[in-house]
Motif scaffolding. Sequence first.
Motif, PDB file in Angstrom:
ATOM      1  N   ILE A 106       0.842  -1.202   0.000  1.00 54.94           N
ATOM      2  CA  ILE A 106       0.000   0.000   0.000  1.00 54.94           C
ATOM      3  C   ILE A 106       0.876   1.251   0.000  1.00 54.94           C
ATOM      4  O   ILE A 106       0.622   2.211  -0.751  1.00 54.94           O
ATOM      5  N   ALA A 107       1.918   1.260   0.810  1.00 54.38           N
ATOM      6  CA  ALA A 107       2.812   2.415   0.875  1.00 54.38           C
ATOM      7  C   ALA A 107       3.504   2.630  -0.467  1.00 54.38           C
ATOM      8  O   ALA A 107       3.622   3.771  -0.934  1.00 54.38           O
ATOM      9  N   LEU A 108       3.947   1.554  -1.099  1.00 50.65           N
ATOM     10  CA  LEU A 108       4.610   1.685  -2.393  1.00 50.65           C
ATOM     11  C   LEU A 108       3.669   2.203  -3.471  1.00 50.65           C
ATOM     12  O   LEU A 108       4.054   3.032  -4.306  1.00 50.65           O
ATOM     13  N   VAL A 109       2.422   1.741  -3.464  1.00 50.82           N
ATOM     14  CA  VAL A 109       1.442   2.220  -4.450  1.00 50.82           C
ATOM     15  C   VAL A 109       1.169   3.705  -4.249  1.00 50.82           C
ATOM     16  O   VAL A 109       1.139   4.478  -5.214  1.00 50.82           O
ATOM     17  N   LEU A 110       1.002   4.134  -2.997  1.00 50.14           N
ATOM     18  CA  LEU A 110       0.748   5.547  -2.738  1.00 50.14           C
ATOM     19  C   LEU A 110       1.969   6.410  -3.085  1.00 50.14           C
ATOM     20  O   LEU A 110       1.822   7.494  -3.660  1.00 50.14           O
ATOM     21  N   LEU A 111       3.149   5.945  -2.741  1.00 51.53           N
ATOM     22  CA  LEU A 111       4.355   6.699  -3.078  1.00 51.53           C
ATOM     23  C   LEU A 111       4.550   6.781  -4.586  1.00 51.53           C
ATOM     24  O   LEU A 111       4.960   7.811  -5.118  1.00 51.53           O
ATOM     25  N   TRP A 112       4.279   5.703  -5.293  1.00 52.10           N
ATOM     26  CA  TRP A 112       4.420   5.708  -6.743  1.00 52.10           C
ATOM     27  C   TRP A 112       3.447   6.699  -7.374  1.00 52.10           C
ATOM     28  O   TRP A 112       3.809   7.445  -8.281  1.00 52.10           O
ATOM     29  N   GLY A 113       2.208   6.717  -6.887  1.00 51.92           N
ATOM     30  CA  GLY A 113       1.207   7.632  -7.447  1.00 51.92           C
ATOM     31  C   GLY A 113       1.553   9.090  -7.212  1.00 51.92           C
ATOM     32  O   GLY A 113       1.324   9.946  -8.071  1.00 51.92           O
ATOM     33  N   GLU A 114       2.113   9.408  -6.071  1.00 50.67           N
ATOM     34  CA  GLU A 114       2.419  10.794  -5.737  1.00 50.67           C
ATOM     35  C   GLU A 114       3.768  11.266  -6.276  1.00 50.67           C
ATOM     36  O   GLU A 114       3.933  12.441  -6.580  1.00 50.67           O
ATOM     37  N   HIS A 115       4.727  10.386  -6.378  1.00 46.89           N
ATOM     38  CA  HIS A 115       6.097  10.792  -6.706  1.00 46.89           C
ATOM     39  C   HIS A 115       6.626  10.189  -8.005  1.00 46.89           C
ATOM     40  O   HIS A 115       7.840  10.176  -8.237  1.00 46.89           O
ATOM     41  N   LYS A 116       5.724   9.712  -8.863  1.00 48.62           N
ATOM     42  CA  LYS A 116       6.124   9.072 -10.114  1.00 48.62           C
ATOM     43  C   LYS A 116       6.941  10.025 -10.995  1.00 48.62           C
ATOM     44  O   LYS A 116       7.950   9.633 -11.574  1.00 48.62           O
ATOM     45  N   VAL A 117       6.534  11.273 -11.081  1.00 49.10           N
ATOM     46  CA  VAL A 117       7.226  12.243 -11.934  1.00 49.10           C
ATOM     47  C   VAL A 117       8.652  12.457 -11.442  1.00 49.10           C
ATOM     48  O   VAL A 117       9.595  12.504 -12.231  1.00 49.10           O
ATOM     49  N   HIS A 118       8.827  12.557 -10.140  1.00 44.26           N
ATOM     50  CA  HIS A 118      10.162  12.779  -9.587  1.00 44.26           C
ATOM     51  C   HIS A 118      11.059  11.562  -9.784  1.00 44.26           C
ATOM     52  O   HIS A 118      12.244  11.695 -10.118  1.00 44.26           O
ATOM     53  N   LEU A 119      10.506  10.379  -9.577  1.00 49.33           N
ATOM     54  CA  LEU A 119      11.311   9.159  -9.723  1.00 49.33           C
ATOM     55  C   LEU A 119      11.719   8.925 -11.168  1.00 49.33           C
ATOM     56  O   LEU A 119      12.865   8.572 -11.448  1.00 49.33           O
ATOM     57  N   LEU A 120      10.790   9.122 -12.100  1.00 53.27           N
ATOM     58  CA  LEU A 120      11.126   8.914 -13.511  1.00 53.27           C
ATOM     59  C   LEU A 120      12.078   9.994 -14.018  1.00 53.27           C
ATOM     60  O   LEU A 120      12.897   9.734 -14.903  1.00 53.27           O
ATOM     61  N   GLY A 121      12.001  11.207 -13.455  1.00 57.65           N
ATOM     62  CA  GLY A 121      12.925  12.268 -13.836  1.00 57.65           C
ATOM     63  C   GLY A 121      14.346  11.998 -13.360  1.00 57.65           C
ATOM     64  O   GLY A 121      15.321  12.430 -13.975  1.00 57.65           O
ATOM     65  N   ALA A 122      14.479  11.276 -12.258  1.00 58.50           N
ATOM     66  CA  ALA A 122      15.803  10.968 -11.712  1.00 58.50           C
ATOM     67  C   ALA A 122      16.376   9.674 -12.282  1.00 58.50           C
ATOM     68  O   ALA A 122      17.544   9.371 -12.028  1.00 58.50           O
ATOM     69  N   LEU A 123      15.599   8.942 -13.059  1.00 55.66           N
ATOM     70  CA  LEU A 123      16.053   7.643 -13.565  1.00 55.66           C
ATOM     71  C   LEU A 123      17.337   7.720 -14.397  1.00 55.66           C
ATOM     72  O   LEU A 123      18.240   6.903 -14.194  1.00 55.66           O
ATOM     73  N   PRO A 124      17.480   8.675 -15.334  1.00 55.33           N
ATOM     74  CA  PRO A 124      18.753   8.728 -16.077  1.00 55.33           C
ATOM     75  C   PRO A 124      19.961   8.962 -15.169  1.00 55.33           C
ATOM     76  O   PRO A 124      21.031   8.390 -15.390  1.00 55.33           O
ATOM     77  N   TRP A 125      19.800   9.775 -14.148  1.00 56.00           N
ATOM     78  CA  TRP A 125      20.899  10.045 -13.223  1.00 56.00           C
ATOM     79  C   TRP A 125      21.206   8.824 -12.371  1.00 56.00           C
ATOM     80  O   TRP A 125      22.370   8.556 -12.061  1.00 56.00           O
ATOM     81  N   LEU A 126      20.187   8.071 -12.007  1.00 53.13           N
ATOM     82  CA  LEU A 126      20.417   6.851 -11.232  1.00 53.13           C
ATOM     83  C   LEU A 126      21.166   5.803 -12.048  1.00 53.13           C
ATOM     84  O   LEU A 126      22.007   5.080 -11.520  1.00 53.13           O
ATOM     85  N   ILE A 127      20.865   5.740 -13.331  1.00 47.80           N
ATOM     86  CA  ILE A 127      21.582   4.800 -14.202  1.00 47.80           C
ATOM     87  C   ILE A 127      23.051   5.204 -14.297  1.00 47.80           C
ATOM     88  O   ILE A 127      23.949   4.358 -14.225  1.00 47.80           O
ATOM     89  N   LEU A 128      23.309   6.505 -14.458  1.00 46.85           N
ATOM     90  CA  LEU A 128      24.702   6.970 -14.512  1.00 46.85           C
ATOM     91  C   LEU A 128      25.430   6.720 -13.193  1.00 46.85           C
ATOM     92  O   LEU A 128      26.607   6.376 -13.175  1.00 46.85           O
ATOM     93  N   LEU A 129      24.734   6.894 -12.080  1.00 47.35           N
ATOM     94  CA  LEU A 129      25.357   6.638 -10.786  1.00 47.35           C
ATOM     95  C   LEU A 129      25.607   5.153 -10.558  1.00 47.35           C
ATOM     96  O   LEU A 129      26.484   4.780  -9.784  1.00 47.35           O
ATOM     97  N   ALA A 130      24.837   4.290 -11.233  1.00 45.82           N
ATOM     98  CA  ALA A 130      25.025   2.847 -11.080  1.00 45.82           C
ATOM     99  C   ALA A 130      26.227   2.324 -11.861  1.00 45.82           C
ATOM    100  O   ALA A 130      26.718   1.233 -11.570  1.00 45.82           O
ATOM    101  N   CYS A 131      26.733   3.098 -12.827  1.00 42.90           N
ATOM    102  CA  CYS A 131      27.847   2.636 -13.657  1.00 42.90           C
ATOM    103  C   CYS A 131      29.094   2.256 -12.851  1.00 42.90           C
ATOM    104  O   CYS A 131      29.677   1.198 -13.105  1.00 42.90           O
TER     105      CYS A 131
END
Length: 82
Positions: A15-40
């Motif tokens: 339930i917490a993950l579903v609510l967090l995903w609904g509210e913060h989806k834009v922020h998480l998807l916006g940070a995805l390219p940077w997270l991939i670069l940080l994972a290198c």
Amino acid sequence: MDRRFKITLAMFAVIALVLLWGEHKVHLLGALPWLILLACPLIHIFMHGGHGGHGGHGGHGEHGGHNHQAEQPGKSGEQRDD
């Protein structure tokens, strides 16, 4: 831990993950390219974990005792009398 407690905890986590995903989806998807670069660097460390560092990349042929010069024609010192 009790099995009912684990199931209840898992339900609250979903339930917490579903609510967090609904509210913060834009922020998480916006940070995805940077997270991939940080994972290198992490990927590089874990993929080269068995090599023992960068110093050993050039000497792979020395370990097997295999003489590469003997396979090349004219380098072995033997002459064929055909």
